[in-house]
Each structure stands twice: as C-alpha cells, then as structure tokens.
Design a protein around this motif. Structure first.
Motif, short mmCIF file in Angstrom:
data_model
loop_
_atom_site.label_atom_id
_atom_site.label_comp_id
_atom_site.label_asym_id
_atom_site.label_seq_id
_atom_site.Cartn_x
_atom_site.Cartn_y
_atom_site.Cartn_z
N ASP A 112 -6.44 6.42 50.07
CA ASP A 112 -6.57 7.22 51.27
C ASP A 112 -7.99 7.77 51.34
O ASP A 112 -8.73 7.71 50.37
N MET A 113 -8.36 8.28 52.50
CA MET A 113 -9.63 8.98 52.67
C MET A 113 -9.35 10.24 53.48
O MET A 113 -8.39 10.30 54.23
N THR A 114 -10.24 11.21 53.34
CA THR A 114 -10.06 12.50 53.97
C THR A 114 -11.05 12.70 55.11
O THR A 114 -12.24 12.43 54.96
N VAL A 115 -10.54 13.20 56.23
CA VAL A 115 -11.38 13.67 57.32
C VAL A 115 -11.73 15.11 56.97
O VAL A 115 -10.85 15.96 56.89
N THR A 116 -13.00 15.38 56.73
CA THR A 116 -13.43 16.71 56.32
C THR A 116 -13.51 17.65 57.53
O THR A 116 -13.39 17.22 58.67
N ALA A 117 -13.71 18.93 57.25
CA ALA A 117 -13.80 19.93 58.32
C ALA A 117 -15.00 19.62 59.22
O ALA A 117 -16.03 19.14 58.76
N GLY A 118 -14.83 19.90 60.48
CA GLY A 118 -15.88 19.66 61.48
C GLY A 118 -15.27 19.75 62.85
O GLY A 118 -14.10 20.12 63.00
N ASP A 119 -16.03 19.37 63.85
CA ASP A 119 -15.51 19.45 65.21
C ASP A 119 -14.70 18.19 65.55
O ASP A 119 -14.56 17.27 64.74
N VAL B 196 -6.31 15.03 56.11
CA VAL B 196 -7.12 15.88 56.96
C VAL B 196 -7.31 17.24 56.30
O VAL B 196 -6.34 17.89 55.92
N LYS B 197 -8.55 17.66 56.18
CA LYS B 197 -8.88 18.97 55.64
C LYS B 197 -8.62 20.01 56.73
O LYS B 197 -9.16 19.91 57.83
N VAL B 198 -7.77 20.98 56.46
CA VAL B 198 -7.49 22.06 57.40
C VAL B 198 -7.69 23.39 56.69
O VAL B 198 -7.67 23.47 55.47
N GLY B 199 -7.88 24.45 57.48
CA GLY B 199 -8.01 25.78 56.93
C GLY B 199 -9.43 26.29 56.86
O GLY B 199 -9.66 27.47 56.67
N ALA B 200 -10.41 25.42 57.02
CA ALA B 200 -11.81 25.85 56.99
C ALA B 200 -12.23 26.42 58.35
O ALA B 200 -13.17 27.19 58.44
#
Length: 66
Positions: A15-22, A43-47
């Motif tokens: 898998d790969m992660t979508v980091t925080a951003g717009d 998906v990175k959430v919480g940032a």
C-alpha cells in the motif's frame, strides 16, 4: 525463506499513503499511487481540521472508488 514460510505465493500486496495536504495534493497523490499499479491507498488524517480531512477523503474516493 520462501519454503520456510510455506511457499504459498509469489506476489506481495503493498500500500501507499496519501500524506496530509490539500485536496489537489490528495488527488495527485492518489493518481500517482494508482498509476504505479498499487490498489491499496492509506490516508493520513488528523493533521488538518476535520472538514479539510473530509474533503480530501471525498476527493480520494472519487479517484479510487474501490
């Protein structure tokens, strides 16, 4: 090692992660991940604030509905 662990397969799911951003970043990252043949997206959430995270999740789901 292959035989030691049962020799049950020759492929590895990653898998790969979508980091925080717009939202634009999230869509571009999702397309790049799918373009590599990877079909599991984390998906990175919480940032960011919850509304921004929700907008990113909607956009990612539109790109990768499965």
């Amino acid at each position: 090692m292959y035989a030691f662990f049962g020799g049950a397969g020759t492929s590895l799911d990653i898998d790969m992660t979508v980091t925080a951003g717009d939202v634009t970043h999230a869509v571009a990252s999702t397309r790049a991940i799918l373009g590599r043949g990877i079909d599991t997206v984390k998906v990175k959430v919480g940032a960011l604030d919850p509304d921004a995270d929700a907008a990113r999740l909607v956009a990612i789901h539109q790109e990768a509905p499965k």
